[in-house]
Design a protein around this motif. Structure first.
Motif, mmCIF file in Angstrom:
data_model
loop_
_atom_site.group_PDB
_atom_site.id
_atom_site.type_symbol
_atom_site.label_atom_id
_atom_site.label_comp_id
_atom_site.label_asym_id
_atom_site.label_seq_id
_atom_site.Cartn_x
_atom_site.Cartn_y
_atom_site.Cartn_z
ATOM 1 N N UNK A 284 -35.107 3.244 -37.616
ATOM 2 C CA UNK A 284 -34.859 4.563 -37.033
ATOM 3 C C UNK A 284 -33.372 4.738 -36.755
ATOM 4 N N UNK A 285 -32.939 5.969 -36.629
ATOM 5 C CA UNK A 285 -31.652 6.263 -36.015
ATOM 6 C C UNK A 285 -31.747 5.914 -34.530
ATOM 7 N N UNK A 286 -30.618 5.855 -33.855
ATOM 8 C CA UNK A 286 -30.643 5.607 -32.414
ATOM 9 C C UNK A 286 -29.439 6.264 -31.754
ATOM 10 N N UNK A 287 -29.559 6.499 -30.440
ATOM 11 C CA UNK A 287 -28.454 7.044 -29.659
ATOM 12 C C UNK A 287 -28.616 6.583 -28.222
ATOM 13 N N UNK A 288 -27.676 5.782 -27.748
ATOM 14 C CA UNK A 288 -27.747 5.224 -26.399
ATOM 15 C C UNK A 288 -26.562 5.687 -25.556
ATOM 16 N N UNK A 289 -26.796 6.455 -24.488
ATOM 17 C CA UNK A 289 -25.698 6.820 -23.580
ATOM 18 C C UNK A 289 -25.097 5.568 -22.955
ATOM 19 N N UNK A 290 -23.778 5.521 -22.906
ATOM 20 C CA UNK A 290 -23.112 4.314 -22.420
ATOM 21 C C UNK A 290 -22.060 4.556 -21.340
ATOM 22 N N UNK A 291 -21.438 5.735 -21.307
ATOM 23 C CA UNK A 291 -20.354 5.994 -20.361
ATOM 24 C C UNK A 291 -20.514 7.392 -19.781
ATOM 25 N N UNK A 292 -20.284 7.508 -18.452
ATOM 26 C CA UNK A 292 -20.288 8.812 -17.775
ATOM 27 C C UNK A 292 -18.974 8.976 -17.024
ATOM 28 N N UNK A 293 -18.372 10.161 -17.137
ATOM 29 C CA UNK A 293 -17.117 10.442 -16.438
ATOM 30 C C UNK A 293 -17.200 11.856 -15.859
ATOM 31 N N UNK A 308 -20.195 9.425 -23.069
ATOM 32 C CA UNK A 308 -20.062 8.829 -24.391
ATOM 33 C C UNK A 308 -21.390 8.200 -24.783
ATOM 34 N N UNK A 309 -21.716 8.301 -26.053
ATOM 35 C CA UNK A 309 -22.996 7.836 -26.575
ATOM 36 C C UNK A 309 -22.743 6.977 -27.804
ATOM 37 N N UNK A 310 -23.390 5.828 -27.853
ATOM 38 C CA UNK A 310 -23.323 4.971 -29.042
ATOM 39 C C UNK A 310 -24.477 5.361 -29.960
ATOM 40 N N UNK A 311 -24.162 6.109 -30.995
ATOM 41 C CA UNK A 311 -25.160 6.529 -31.963
ATOM 42 C C UNK A 311 -25.054 5.723 -33.245
ATOM 43 N N UNK A 312 -26.186 5.494 -33.887
ATOM 44 C CA UNK A 312 -26.237 4.792 -35.180
ATOM 45 C C UNK A 312 -27.233 5.528 -36.069
ATOM 46 N N UNK A 313 -26.869 5.689 -37.327
ATOM 47 C CA UNK A 313 -27.783 6.390 -38.233
ATOM 48 C C UNK A 313 -27.977 5.581 -39.509
ATOM 49 N N UNK A 314 -29.163 5.703 -40.060
ATOM 50 C CA UNK A 314 -29.528 4.972 -41.266
ATOM 51 C C UNK A 314 -28.854 5.548 -42.498
ATOM 52 N N UNK A 315 -28.720 4.774 -43.559
ATOM 53 C CA UNK A 315 -28.254 5.358 -44.829
ATOM 54 C C UNK A 315 -29.111 6.571 -45.189
ATOM 55 N N UNK A 316 -28.449 7.692 -45.426
ATOM 56 C CA UNK A 316 -29.153 8.929 -45.731
ATOM 57 C C UNK A 316 -29.612 9.689 -44.511
ATOM 58 N N UNK A 317 -29.303 9.185 -43.305
ATOM 59 C CA UNK A 317 -29.826 9.808 -42.092
ATOM 60 C C UNK A 317 -28.833 10.597 -41.272
ATOM 61 N N UNK A 318 -27.623 10.826 -41.787
ATOM 62 C CA UNK A 318 -26.609 11.483 -40.958
ATOM 63 C C UNK A 318 -26.944 12.947 -40.682
ATOM 64 N N UNK A 319 -27.450 13.664 -41.665
ATOM 65 C CA UNK A 319 -27.777 15.084 -41.442
ATOM 66 C C UNK A 319 -28.839 15.226 -40.360
ATOM 67 N N UNK A 322 -27.217 14.548 -36.927
ATOM 68 C CA UNK A 322 -26.427 15.677 -36.431
ATOM 69 C C UNK A 322 -27.326 16.789 -35.884
ATOM 70 N N UNK A 323 -28.346 17.140 -36.663
ATOM 71 C CA UNK A 323 -29.236 18.225 -36.253
ATOM 72 C C UNK A 323 -29.954 17.882 -34.951
ATOM 73 N N UNK A 324 -30.357 16.620 -34.816
ATOM 74 C CA UNK A 324 -31.048 16.197 -33.602
ATOM 75 C C UNK A 324 -30.132 16.262 -32.394
ATOM 76 N N UNK A 325 -28.885 15.837 -32.547
ATOM 77 C CA UNK A 325 -27.935 15.906 -31.434
ATOM 78 C C UNK A 325 -27.641 17.344 -31.043
ATOM 79 N N UNK A 326 -27.558 18.237 -32.003
ATOM 80 C CA UNK A 326 -27.373 19.654 -31.680
ATOM 81 C C UNK A 326 -28.500 20.147 -30.785
ATOM 82 N N UNK A 327 -29.716 19.738 -31.114
ATOM 83 C CA UNK A 327 -30.878 20.198 -30.346
ATOM 84 C C UNK A 327 -30.929 19.547 -28.968
ATOM 85 N N UNK A 328 -30.658 18.240 -28.896
ATOM 86 C CA UNK A 328 -30.780 17.530 -27.630
ATOM 87 C C UNK A 328 -29.689 17.896 -26.630
ATOM 88 N N UNK A 329 -28.492 18.177 -27.113
ATOM 89 C CA UNK A 329 -27.416 18.521 -26.180
ATOM 90 C C UNK A 329 -27.584 19.930 -25.633
#
Length: 434
Positions: A284-293, A308-319, A322-329
């Motif tokens: 899976x892709x992942x996104x872990x919040x790591x820093x708050x200011x 700040x968030x440490x995100x990682x995406x699979x090969x072929x998973x960047x689109x 991005x779309x998921x982060x747009x929705x979640x934020x």
């Protein structure tokens, strides 16, 4: 085969490199030059002509080429980074930069990540010089700066500004694969990396209306940010299988004598027991919040809050990422890439992968080699700009109970001397015949 002197040198080199403090805190204050000079001196002692290169003073890289016997063969890059992450001395059993050798184990920051591999490379190259060995294909050796941050002073700088040094190289090997994974049932598995998730370090910014902490404020930037961070941290990413992960699951299923049901990956992972840990982070892709200011005084509502968030995406998973982060934020929080690097995938049916498999199996005949995808990233991302396909191959034979993954960026990082001896033998065998 690597001689006895190489086995002694790999332990000593690992210890001496650890003693050179190359802590990279990410703020640009790291100085890899002493370690680079150490490596260059030993390469020169093997008859090579190392080149030292800097984008920023003190952030030094080393590159050298060993000419092969077959000029028509594509070149192979072998690389390791010289910097290490910080270590708090009061948390360790020994000083993290002592390089202490105790009871056959080398202790210190970088023992696994990855001054061990740097030492293996140096020991193999020097053994070749003593024996008059030349590999079949050109081997380019690189020791890089800044891998533990952005790589802008390291592999990124080399790929962008000194591509000619890597001319002809089509493949590369570096961290972190071909180590012993004990499954708790007597099996020894040696995962070789044939892929990496992409790096997506994110900066989130929430803006609102500044005001007094005692008053109602429906436009509180901290509240908006906290809501977005909570959504990101709680999000369940959908399962996605890349070719490398499919190959890993198929080979692991065969090893355990179970059906490789890729339509029920969660069930398959449960049946693999502890070995599932080799695959779980990369389905899976992942996104872990790591820093708050945010904020500067308890009774003042700030007009801006940052995470700040440490995100990682699979090969072929960047689109999809991005779309998921747009929705979640959501509409009240903006996000941008703080640092971004590509996802990688390498063929598991290549002659090079077969060569790595054969080298491990020669010295660990009881072992089972499988491909896997790394959840994090390495300098292979930057070198991929030059068309170099990267594999993770830092061979180590480790005893049962040794938690290899916990050594990365962990307290009491250490590596057995016998594991280094195994690494030299396997790396030597692979590079001679690759």
């Amino acid at each position: 085969m690597a001689d006895e002197r190489a086995l002694d040198e790999v332990v000593r080199f690992t210890s001496e490199l650890i003693r050179i403090d190359t802590t990279n805190r990410g703020g640009g204050d790291c100085r890899e030059r002493p370690a680079a000079e150490y490596a260059a001196e030993r390469l020169a002692g093997a008859g090579l002509e190392p080149t030292l290169l800097e984008r920023t003073p003190g952030r030094t890289n080393v590159v050298a080429r060993i000419e092969g016997t077959d000029p028509s063969a594509p070149g192979l890059l072998v690389h390791g980074h010289l910097d290490v992450v910080p270590a708090q001395a009061d948390e360790w059993s020994v000083h993290p930069f002592s390089g202490e050798i105790r009871d056959g184990v080398v202790w210190g920051r970088g023992a696994v990540d990855m001054k061990n591999m740097d030492a293996m490379i140096l020991a193999v190259v020097r053994a070749w010089a003593r024996e008059g060995v030349r590999p079949r294909r050109d081997v380019v050796v690189a020791f890089t700066a800044d891998e533990e941050a952005s790589a802008e002073d390291g592999s990124g700088f080399l790929a962008d500004r000194h591509a000619h040094l890597f001319e002809g190289c089509t493949e590369g090997v570096s961290e972190a694969g071909a180590y012993t994974f004990h499954d708790g049932a007597g099996r020894r598995i040696y995962p070789i990396a044939a892929g990496e998730r992409g790096t997506a370090w994110l900066k989130l910014t929430a803006r609102g209306r500044a005001g007094h902490g005692s008053r109602v404020n429906r436009e509180n930037a901290v509240t908006r940010l906290a809501a977005a961070v909570t959504r990101i941290g709680a999000h369940e990413w959908p399962l996605r299988l890349t070719p490398t992960v499919r190959a890993a699951l198929t080979e692991l299923a065969a090893l355990y004598g179970i059906e490789a049901d890729l339509d029920d990956v969660d069930g398959l992972l449960r049946n693999l027991g502890p070995a599932a840990a080799l695959v779980e982070p990369t389905v899976r892709n992942s996104a872990n919040p790591t820093v708050l200011e945010a904020g500067y005084k308890v009774n003042v509502i700030p007009g801006q809050a940052v995470a700040f968030v440490d995100g990682r995406y699979l090969p072929g998973g960047e689109d999809e990422f991005r779309a998921t982060l747009d929705r979640l934020t959501g509409p009240d929080v903006d996000w941008e890439f703080h640092h971004r690097e590509v996802a990688l995938q390498a063929p598991v049916d290549s002659p090079t992968f077969a060569g790595m498999r054969a080298a491990v199996e020669e010295f660990a005949p009881e072992g089972h080699v499988v491909p896997f995808c790394m959840p994090g990233g390495t300098d292979a991302k930057q070198f991929s700009r030059l068309g170099i396909t990267g594999y993770g191959f830092t061979p180590l034979e480790l005893p049962e109970g040794y938690d290899y993954q916990a050594m990365f960026h962990g307290v009491d990082e250490r590596v057995p001397a016998e594991a280094l001896h195994f690494g030299v033998r396997v790396l030597d065998r692979f590079l001679r015949t690759a």
